[in-house]
Enzyme design. Sequence first.
Site, short mmCIF file in Angstrom:
data_model
loop_
_atom_site.label_atom_id
_atom_site.label_comp_id
_atom_site.label_asym_id
_atom_site.label_seq_id
_atom_site.Cartn_x
_atom_site.Cartn_y
_atom_site.Cartn_z
N ASP A 1 23.35 103.32 34.47
CA ASP A 1 22.53 104.37 35.09
C ASP A 1 23.20 105.72 34.86
O ASP A 1 24.41 105.84 35.06
CB ASP A 1 22.37 104.11 36.61
CG ASP A 1 21.15 104.81 37.20
OD1 ASP A 1 20.99 106.02 36.96
OD2 ASP A 1 20.36 104.14 37.88
N ASP B 1 15.16 97.95 37.47
CA ASP B 1 14.38 98.52 38.57
C ASP B 1 14.37 100.03 38.38
O ASP B 1 14.90 100.77 39.20
CB ASP B 1 15.06 98.10 39.90
CG ASP B 1 14.35 98.65 41.12
OD1 ASP B 1 13.13 98.77 41.10
OD2 ASP B 1 15.05 98.96 42.11
N LYS C 1 6.21 99.73 37.67
CA LYS C 1 5.61 100.79 38.49
C LYS C 1 4.12 100.84 38.15
O LYS C 1 3.74 100.88 36.99
CB LYS C 1 6.27 102.11 38.15
CG LYS C 1 6.00 103.18 39.17
CD LYS C 1 6.94 104.34 38.96
CE LYS C 1 6.57 105.51 39.83
NZ LYS C 1 6.63 105.23 41.25
C1 LIG Z 1 14.67 102.95 42.05
S1 LIG Z 1 16.23 103.44 41.43
C2 LIG Z 1 17.07 101.91 41.33
C3 LIG Z 1 17.54 101.37 42.63
C4 LIG Z 1 18.47 100.21 42.45
N1 LIG Z 1 17.78 99.02 41.98
C5 LIG Z 1 19.19 99.84 43.73
O1 LIG Z 1 19.05 98.71 44.18
O2 LIG Z 1 19.89 100.69 44.28
C6 LIG Z 1 15.89 103.85 39.77
C7 LIG Z 1 17.10 104.22 38.96
O3 LIG Z 1 16.76 104.14 37.57
C8 LIG Z 1 17.55 105.08 36.89
N2 LIG Z 1 17.04 105.32 35.54
C9 LIG Z 1 15.90 105.94 35.17
N3 LIG Z 1 15.83 105.98 33.84
C10 LIG Z 1 16.91 105.35 33.34
C11 LIG Z 1 17.38 105.06 32.02
N4 LIG Z 1 16.71 105.43 30.94
N5 LIG Z 1 18.53 104.37 31.88
C12 LIG Z 1 19.22 103.98 32.97
N6 LIG Z 1 18.82 104.23 34.24
C13 LIG Z 1 17.69 104.92 34.41
C14 LIG Z 1 17.50 106.30 37.81
O4 LIG Z 1 18.60 107.16 37.53
C15 LIG Z 1 17.59 105.66 39.19
O5 LIG Z 1 18.91 105.64 39.66
#
Ligand SMILES: C[S@@+](CC[C@H](N)C(=O)[O-])C[C@H]1O[C@@H](n2cnc3c(N)ncnc32)[C@H](O)[C@@H]1O
Length: 358
Positions: free
Chosen positions: A247, A284, A314
């Site tokens: 992340d 996620d 989503k």
């Molecule tokens: C809903 S949160 C995840 C929550 C996590 N499952 C938890 O239990 O805490 C979504 C995350 O996806 C990450 N994200 C979005 N695009 C991404 C990418 N291309 N690569 C890695 N992470 C990404 C965001 O930075 C964010 O922290």
Amino acid sequence: MSEHEKENVEQADLAETVQEESLFICTANRDFAAYAQEELRRLFGSVKSSVLSDREVLLVRLNTGTEDAVRQIADSRPVFLRHIQPVQFERQGENVGELLSEAAAFVAGSGLIGAGIKAALQVRKSEDAGGESAPKLKEWLEELLRATEAEFVSAGADWIVSVYVTAGAVYAGVSRPEDNLSDWSGGAVRFRREEGQLSRAKFKLLEAEREFGLDLSAYRSAVDIGAAPGGWTSLLLERGLKVTAVDPAKLHPSLLKMPNLTYIRKNAAEMKFRENEFDLLVCDMSWSPKLMVQLVTGLLHALTPGGTAVVTIKLMHKKPMALIKEVIASFEESRLQVQGAKQLFHNREEITLYMIKY
Ligand SMILES: C[S@@+](CC[C@H](N)C(=O)[O-])C[C@H]1O[C@@H](n2cnc3c(N)ncnc32)[C@H](O)[C@@H]1O
């Protein structure tokens, strides 16, 4: 056979046909009742329904007997329909106390619960129903059913007594837990929030574990894409897995010292993993489904054949059913076979997919 006898037989047939009807209270996540109804319509043709609680609870009449309807619904593994409860008792009126006594008399009279039987009482109310709270009504019901000598339990019940109270009616039914799609009241799965829990998102993976019958502790090594702040990662670590968390956002500092964790602070699209590095991939990301599919399929070489993927999709704006179909088709083209698709109680505007790589 005389004309008169023939007529009697025809009437008996008719009576049987008329009996082939069932009534259910059906629950979906808030704002998704219309899609649960669409799932029922696809199964049963036209479905007569009325709204009991805005955008989440419906009273549904089906042209199929209860047992058949329950089996067909369970076999179809609906995505949006979260919970069903049969309605065998239905009374209109204003006085909830009286209606509840009548419902209790009906339940006691059904002969299904009694000494040596474990029964769970599940009482819910619609938004517009005033008066006592649902827990208070449940206490009353328990008192009214005390004479049955059943043992009242919250889990592991032989029978569930479901009661739904609206502003002008009480509905009740008795059913086996496995016939309700979920043994939680209304399918509302409750986990206890732990001290220091990093995110509410953790409940999604906990619920997916239960819903899909996964044993997360059976995996060796997981990659968590979109891991921050770290709810899913923390659960996987608790289950004893080695976890690679990816992340660009910050993982919670409490996780950073965990010996089984590798944290890569990057966009997952930039990652290069070795072949078959993981036997579990979770994602996620809360992202556009199309981009999420691209990203996950681009990393699939790192998942062992027979490995598992759990991803949230989503749901963007309208037409979630078409979107789900499209996403599943793309994953299946990429050697991921969908084992389960469900809008979990802890999913908001999303659903969760459980897949196996072949
Ligand atoms: C809903 S949160 C995840 C929550 C996590 N499952 C938890 O239990 O805490 C979504 C995350 O996806 C990450 N994200 C979005 N695009 C991404 C990418 N291309 N690569 C890695 N992470 C990404 C965001 O930075 C964010 O922290």
